[in-house]
Design an enzyme around this catalytic site. Structure first.
Site, PDB file in Angstrom:
ATOM      1  N   ASP A 251       1.130  -1.845  -0.162  1.00 39.13           N
ATOM      2  CA  ASP A 251       0.431  -0.013   0.130  1.00 39.13           C
ATOM      3  C   ASP A 251       0.647   1.658   0.253  1.00 39.13           C
ATOM      4  O   ASP A 251       0.383   2.888   0.286  1.00 39.13           O
ATOM      5  CB  ASP A 251      -1.276   0.113   0.869  1.00 39.13           C
ATOM      6  CG  ASP A 251      -2.576   1.350   0.578  1.00 39.13           C
ATOM      7  OD1 ASP A 251      -2.252   0.606  -0.397  1.00 39.13           O
ATOM      8  OD2 ASP A 251      -2.874   1.433   2.358  1.00 39.13           O
ATOM      9  N   ASN A 256      -3.407   9.116   3.501  1.00 41.96           N
ATOM     10  CA  ASN A 256      -4.236   9.138   4.741  1.00 41.96           C
ATOM     11  C   ASN A 256      -4.060   8.214   5.612  1.00 41.96           C
ATOM     12  O   ASN A 256      -4.504   8.694   6.620  1.00 41.96           O
ATOM     13  CB  ASN A 256      -5.540   8.278   3.779  1.00 41.96           C
ATOM     14  CG  ASN A 256      -5.904   9.197   2.744  1.00 41.96           C
ATOM     15  OD1 ASN A 256      -5.801  10.505   2.131  1.00 41.96           O
ATOM     16  ND2 ASN A 256      -6.624   8.513   2.376  1.00 41.96           N
TER      17      ASN A 256
END
Length: 295
Positions: A251, A256
């Site tokens: 990822d 975020n």
């Protein structure tokens, strides 16, 4: 980077110096979920984005790939770029056969557009249902896109949160392609693996062998934080029950994230905790992604 394209205040930048993993990846391992952000202004972020990340381009991604010991990447279009897939496609082209891509497209996409993306290495589209990240899209738009990509042999990546699965399940059963679910459908790890939300997801996988899962993002799902022990039972359950339909990825560069930024080397060391069997490790990291993206 222009003023309006500067990273959101309070959000974290990826770790620039991750550890060398203790776990040695099997030869040919694939990081099957990562992103590129910009760099702006070459690849500006979308005006409709819900967040503005740091710059994290292909050169940094490929350096991380080599440092961690991966052979290949699957680069997933990030919502900060909307339906402008140029940064992702540029990275795929630069990597050649060492990368594949997942695009985000709209109803206006043409067959010519899709064939051009396919030549660049794209092998699927992503449908995002996480309400805080994207605006709602009518389900029929997604179904029409699914019909367009099916002849290419592409699959569909879906991103949703566990509480929304019950509502989404009828729609998922309509999709005519292989479906890959991001991050196990984001279970609430405080509820336990026996909670109906997670059991609903397991049942969906049990009943439909076209559904795969990424056992990814412990840093995003964990309540305890590193080393993410509270996420292990969820990942391990899926790997043990569906070893031929699981994928893993970093990822990177971790959009975020506000509470902490994971060390990507430590994330690689998480793999044997969820897949202790070398055979399952090879399926998770090599056989499954190669079958889905490079066959």
């Amino acid at each position: 980077m222009s003023e309006e394209q500067k990273m959101d205040a309070g959000w974290l930048v990826f770790d620039p110096d991750p550890k060398t993993p203790d776990f040695k990846l099997p030869e040919g391992a694939v990081d099957a979920h990562c992103h590129v952000f910009g760099p702006a202004p070459e690849f500006p972020f979308a005006p409709e984005r819900k967040y503005t990340p740091c710059n994290a381009g292909k050169d940094q991604l490929f350096a991380l790939r080599d440092h961690l010991g991966f052979a290949r990447n699957v680069i997933v279009q990030a919502t900060c770029h909307g339906k402008d897939n140029r940064a992702m496609i540029d990275a795929c082209r630069a990597a050649g056969e060492r990368a594949r891509g997942i695009a985000s497209v709209g109803a206006e996409i043409t067959e010519d557009d899709l064939h051009e993306m396919h030549a660049a290495g794209v092998r699927g589209v992503r449908f995002n249902f996480v309400k805080r990240l994207v605006d709602a899209t009518p389900k029929q738009v997604f179904l029409d896109i699914a019909d367009k990509i099916k002849p290419l042999g592409w699959h569909i990546v879906v991103y949703f949160e566990a509480a929304d699965l019950e509502e989404l399940e009828p729609f998922l059963r309509q999709l005519p392609t292989t479906i890959v679910v991001d991050h196990m459908g984001r279970p609430d790890v405080t509820k336990g693996v026996d909670h109906p939300d997670f059991q609903r997801f397991l049942r969906l996988m049990e009943e439909n062998d076209s559904i795969w899962s990424k056992v990814t993002c412990p840093e995003r799902l964990s309540v305890e934080g590193p080393p993410y022990a509270d996420v292990i039972p969820y990942c391990a359950e899926i790997v043990s029950r569906f070893p031929d339909r699981v994928l893993w990825g970093t990822d990177w560069p971790h959009p975020n994230m506000k509470s902490h930024m994971p060390d990507d080397g430590a994330l690689v060391d998480f793999i044997p905790k969820i897949a202790p069997n070398p055979e399952h490790q090879r399926k998770l990291l090599v056989d499954n992604p190669m079958r889905l993206y490079w066959a």
